[in-house]
Scaffold this motif. Structure first.
Motif, PDB file in Angstrom:
ATOM      1  N   THR A  49       4.977   2.484   2.607  1.00  0.00           N
ATOM      2  CA  THR A  49       4.653   1.088   2.284  1.00  0.00           C
ATOM      3  C   THR A  49       3.933   0.985   0.945  1.00  0.00           C
ATOM      4  O   THR A  49       4.190   0.069   0.151  1.00  0.00           O
ATOM      5  N   GLY A  50       3.038   1.917   0.681  1.00  0.00           N
ATOM      6  CA  GLY A  50       2.333   1.920  -0.599  1.00  0.00           C
ATOM      7  C   GLY A  50       3.247   2.318  -1.741  1.00  0.00           C
ATOM      8  O   GLY A  50       3.223   1.716  -2.820  1.00  0.00           O
ATOM      9  N   TYR A  51       4.091   3.320  -1.500  1.00  0.00           N
ATOM     10  CA  TYR A  51       4.977   3.790  -2.560  1.00  0.00           C
ATOM     11  C   TYR A  51       6.017   2.730  -2.940  1.00  0.00           C
ATOM     12  O   TYR A  51       6.416   2.620  -4.105  1.00  0.00           O
ATOM     13  N   ALA A  52       6.435   1.920  -1.947  1.00  0.00           N
ATOM     14  CA  ALA A  52       7.414   0.863  -2.240  1.00  0.00           C
ATOM     15  C   ALA A  52       6.831  -0.146  -3.232  1.00  0.00           C
ATOM     16  O   ALA A  52       7.554  -0.700  -4.065  1.00  0.00           O
ATOM     17  N   ILE A  53       5.519  -0.379  -3.149  1.00  0.00           N
ATOM     18  CA  ILE A  53       4.881  -1.274  -4.127  1.00  0.00           C
ATOM     19  C   ILE A  53       4.912  -0.634  -5.510  1.00  0.00           C
ATOM     20  O   ILE A  53       5.202  -1.283  -6.508  1.00  0.00           O
ATOM     21  N   GLY A 107      19.027   4.873   5.362  1.00  0.00           N
ATOM     22  CA  GLY A 107      17.855   4.651   6.204  1.00  0.00           C
ATOM     23  C   GLY A 107      16.569   5.359   5.811  1.00  0.00           C
ATOM     24  O   GLY A 107      15.604   5.331   6.568  1.00  0.00           O
ATOM     25  N   HIS A 108      16.539   5.994   4.647  1.00  0.00           N
ATOM     26  CA  HIS A 108      15.325   6.705   4.245  1.00  0.00           C
ATOM     27  C   HIS A 108      14.446   5.851   3.343  1.00  0.00           C
ATOM     28  O   HIS A 108      14.925   4.928   2.690  1.00  0.00           O
ATOM     29  N   VAL A 109      13.156   6.171   3.312  1.00  0.00           N
ATOM     30  CA  VAL A 109      12.230   5.505   2.397  1.00  0.00           C
ATOM     31  C   VAL A 109      11.565   6.574   1.536  1.00  0.00           C
ATOM     32  O   VAL A 109      11.481   7.732   1.917  1.00  0.00           O
ATOM     33  N   ASN A 110      11.089   6.152   0.364  1.00  0.00           N
ATOM     34  CA  ASN A 110      10.412   7.080  -0.535  1.00  0.00           C
ATOM     35  C   ASN A 110       8.906   7.092  -0.297  1.00  0.00           C
ATOM     36  O   ASN A 110       8.330   6.089   0.112  1.00  0.00           O
ATOM     37  N   ALA A 111       8.294   8.225  -0.580  1.00  0.00           N
ATOM     38  CA  ALA A 111       6.839   8.373  -0.519  1.00  0.00           C
ATOM     39  C   ALA A 111       6.459   9.413  -1.567  1.00  0.00           C
ATOM     40  O   ALA A 111       7.337   9.938  -2.268  1.00  0.00           O
ATOM     41  N   TYR A 112       5.153   9.696  -1.680  1.00  0.00           N
ATOM     42  CA  TYR A 112       4.737  10.712  -2.640  1.00  0.00           C
ATOM     43  C   TYR A 112       3.587  11.537  -2.079  1.00  0.00           C
ATOM     44  O   TYR A 112       2.546  10.995  -1.704  1.00  0.00           O
ATOM     45  N   PHE A 113       3.787  12.856  -2.063  1.00  0.00           N
ATOM     46  CA  PHE A 113       2.821  13.801  -1.516  1.00  0.00           C
ATOM     47  C   PHE A 113       2.180  14.606  -2.656  1.00  0.00           C
ATOM     48  O   PHE A 113       2.750  14.702  -3.741  1.00  0.00           O
ATOM     49  N   PRO A 114       1.013  15.233  -2.379  1.00  0.00           N
ATOM     50  CA  PRO A 114       0.295  15.910  -3.479  1.00  0.00           C
ATOM     51  C   PRO A 114       1.079  17.039  -4.155  1.00  0.00           C
ATOM     52  O   PRO A 114       1.832  17.768  -3.518  1.00  0.00           O
TER      53      PRO A 114
END
Lengths: 480, 480
Positions: free
Chosen positions: A42-46, B62-69
């Motif tokens: 949700t944060g990354y989509a922003i 159906g996937h979403v993006n995110a970011y990890f360290p």
């Protein structure tokens, strides 16, 4: 009525912020990696929405993207005197690679002026190679002592533009163009956040810059957040890295460079500027989901007609409205309303059996919580109504933030007025003091000069600290 | 006639590749940062096009993006036995931060299964949380000894998907769906590059995976390039990081995970598959610039009508065709033709005074160099002609690559035939050997088993090495 799990803003603004981040599922603490966070979906989509809006403007103004190495030889940092002082104390160092000690350590880039300067020196030969207009989207790392999700983290994401010009005037034009046409334009139009454009004082400028410009936004507690900076680096980095070019008269000259950046801090700004005690509020133009549609049905007999109506209503939305149909079977409508309010979706459309009968839907605005923001609307012409409503919400959020900023900006003529003003917001006053004076005021009030606004009255007054006559006004505020 | 500065493919394929990279201005060596390159704007624009095409498919499935360290505690790598063996020898280590020695070093992520596994263990509680479908766009670092621009560099850019499922069957379905619907679909349709979809042998699989699938493409020297991998990780990482969930019967189980990635290697694949002795060739669907328009005029009298015609011709192109008008005054048309050929722009349109008179333009195809690819076309209906031509070029490049792949894939029944075949391309043969046998063949021929293709004949034959009867066929090739 504040939501469970959210401390009211009025009670503890700082805790409210952390509660919003957690409840809207924007980030997770990476307690095993010092000072870092996970940018949750949700944060990354922003951030993706911010990237789109900025990248478009960066390209429209003639820049191209590239990618430079993450690691910088530690000695590079040392080449520019102010730069090393500013950044060397807070770097992470790579000292081993492939199982062996390295002869010279690398630092993980805290910013890339030095490594990019090295390459620009190779690439720039003649006036024909100029201007060189490159931007980079990257992760950077600064070993921060005190961290706070999005606002201050050891690793963060950003864009950094780095340009080379033949003259000081061109570099200055670029620096200001980025400030106005890219940063202020994006933050005001897309993020619905009014900003003050200004010049940093010597004490606050970027380490190694000739002049730093910034946009400053006001948060709901009256504190300032620096939302973007644009630096005219003069010939400082060109000298340190020997970026020279042969001009039209065949003379070799040092070039003029600029750099400018905005980061994932903007997510923090977004949260703190618009959200309320019900959760996150995201302006429609930036929202990954602009409208959530919640079908309501108690049994299979109701389900069919309701889902049919939902399909009919949203049939023409693809490509026009970013929407999501929340048809989860294992959650109640109430649970869903709560979740999407927490996550800041601008508009909710509810469709139940009675709506199907009457040809209506219920529309709830996130910017006006509760009954006041809810109305019943005909299904016919709904798409146009929704589009107009999204626009109205966008403008409304901007106007609300602008009003707040204006009502919390105080003219001060005395130091006492300044002290009182920074408790509640921005203080605008005449200033002719030194960097040491600034430091003393900071120690006494925790407020700093955020900027020397670009729009100046052109009328003299007396400096709030020294009493000397000056035409220069500044903004003092406590800052994030 | 090969271009100045480009070694012909037939003469030295390896040098030809480096010449294309340099002449098309795709990358620069970062000699001051071991094993790294700069992705220059022309090269990075190709990566942006690849990102767009992949990101769209990743989200549509159906996937979403995110970011990890970026940083991973070194001890995390040690938790999965095969994983540590595969990656520990080639990591960069951060041992100092903020001027102090760290108690535990971090590694710069070589891949993120471990750090993401740590967070997934926190996030996944119940079957309701599954499947968890997350992707990350990131930089990664592997301390490689021998580097080659795009193909093998210490730092590179990629996407890595990491998903969690309740059952092995679901994880397997995800792994294969990514292989087919995301990777193969993208590489074949957008990059115009036919691929072989297959399973890796035990020897070649990802360290820590249960099964690794891959797509393999053939380069113009007959060697293989692994263009994407998708791993069913089984419960290996779930056990190492304790990713468990409560199922519908209230039993706590270890989850099943997958990971999958493609990287900036694809830029290397693109170069080596399609380019020629004139420079880079980019398929139209991927090309940042699809059409370059070069106005030709000798004086101001000619300039006006030519530029007017150019404006008229391109008036309707915005949003339909990605184009650039090269109206630089300080370069000759010949210089411009050469530059855009080197950079692989699919179509060039030339407009001169005679064209204005006759209502025509000259159209040159990049995929057919010289006179043979040039024709004169009416200005009327040009947009549609260009769109059709771009499509024709896209299909033509794919068909040409497919024909090449088929003509350079050899069935082998004996080890001698295998040895001869891998000199020129892929070898398809029956295989029932061990990992040790594979190793011996690699030592003797420099070829490895690229994959066990998913389409198998279903007919038995004798293993090329052991002579044992088997129904399993494999592909042997030398690889990048």
């Amino acid at each position: 009525m504040p939501k469970e799990g959210i401390t009211p803003r009025a009670e503890d603004y700082s805790q409210w912020y952390l509660d919003i981040v957690r409840n809207a599922d924007l980030a997770d603490y990476a307690e095993v990696v010092r000072g870092c966070i996970v940018f949750k979906p949700t944060g990354y989509a922003i951030w993706e929405a911010i990237q789109r809006g900025l990248d478009e403007r960066i390209k429209e103004t003639g820049h191209v993207n590239a990618y430079f190495p993450l690691l910088i030889p530690k000695s590079f940092l040392m080449r520019e005197a102010e730069h090393v002082e500013g950044f060397a104390p807070e770097v992470a160092e790579v000292t081993r690679g492939g199982g062996e000690e390295l002869a010279e350590p690398y630092v993980v880039r805290p910013t890339s002026e030095t490594i990019i300067g090295y390459f620009y020196a190779k690439w720039v030969r003649s006036w024909r190679d100029l201007p060189l207009l490159i931007n980079q989207w990257a992760n950077v790392m600064r070993w921060e002592m005190r961290t706070r999700p999005f606002l201050r983290t050891a690793e963060f994401l950003w864009q950094e533009g780095h340009t080379v010009h033949a003259t000081e005037a061109e570099a200055e034009r670029e620096t200001l163009m980025i400030l106005h046409d890219v940063y202020a334009d994006f933050v005001e139009k897309e993020m619905a956040l009014p900003v003050i454009r200004g010049l940093k004082t010597e004490k606050e400028k970027f380490p190694g810059a000739l002049r730093s410009y910034c946009i400053e936004a006001m948060m709901q507690d009256g504190r300032a957040l620096q939302a973007g900076t644009s630096h005219n680096l003069g010939q400082n980095f060109a000298r340190a890295f020997d970026i020279t070019f042969t001009d039209q008269h065949n003379t070799v000259q040092h070039a003029w460079t600029t750099s400018w950046g905005v980061s994932t801090r903007l997510i923090g700004a977004l949260i703190m500027a618009h959200s309320d005690d019900e959760g996150l509020v995201v302006p429609p133009r930036l929202a990954p989901i602009q409208v959530v549609v919640v079908p309501i049905h108690k049994n299979d007999a109701e389900r069919g007609p309701v889902m049919e109506a939902v399909a009919r209503i949203t049939a023409s939305w693809k490509g026009r409205i970013r929407f999501k149909i929340d048809d989860r079977d294992n959650q109640t409508p109430g649970y869903k309303y709560n979740e999407w309010e927490l996550k800041g979706v601008p508009v909710r459309v509810e469709v139940g059996p009675k709506d199907v009968e009457k040809g209506t839907v219920a529309v709830a605005r996130r910017d006006i919580p509760g009954r006041a923001g809810k109305s019943f609307v005909a299904q016919e012409g709904l798409s146009e109504r929704i589009e107009a409503l999204l626009d109205e919400i966008q403008q409304g959020l901007y106007q609300r933030a602008l009003r707040f900023q204006q009502e919390h900006t105080f003219a001060a003529a005395t130091y006492d007025e300044l002290k009182a003003g920074v408790e509640r917001g921005f203080v605008r006053c005449y200033w002719d003091g030194s960097s040491d004076d600034e430091k003393r005021i900071q120690d006494e009030t925790r407020a700093t000069i955020r900027c020397i606004p670009l729009d100046q009255p052109g009328v003299a007054g007396s400096c709030i600290y020294t009493g000397r006559q000056t035409t220069q006004q500044v903004i003092f505020a406590r800052a994030y």
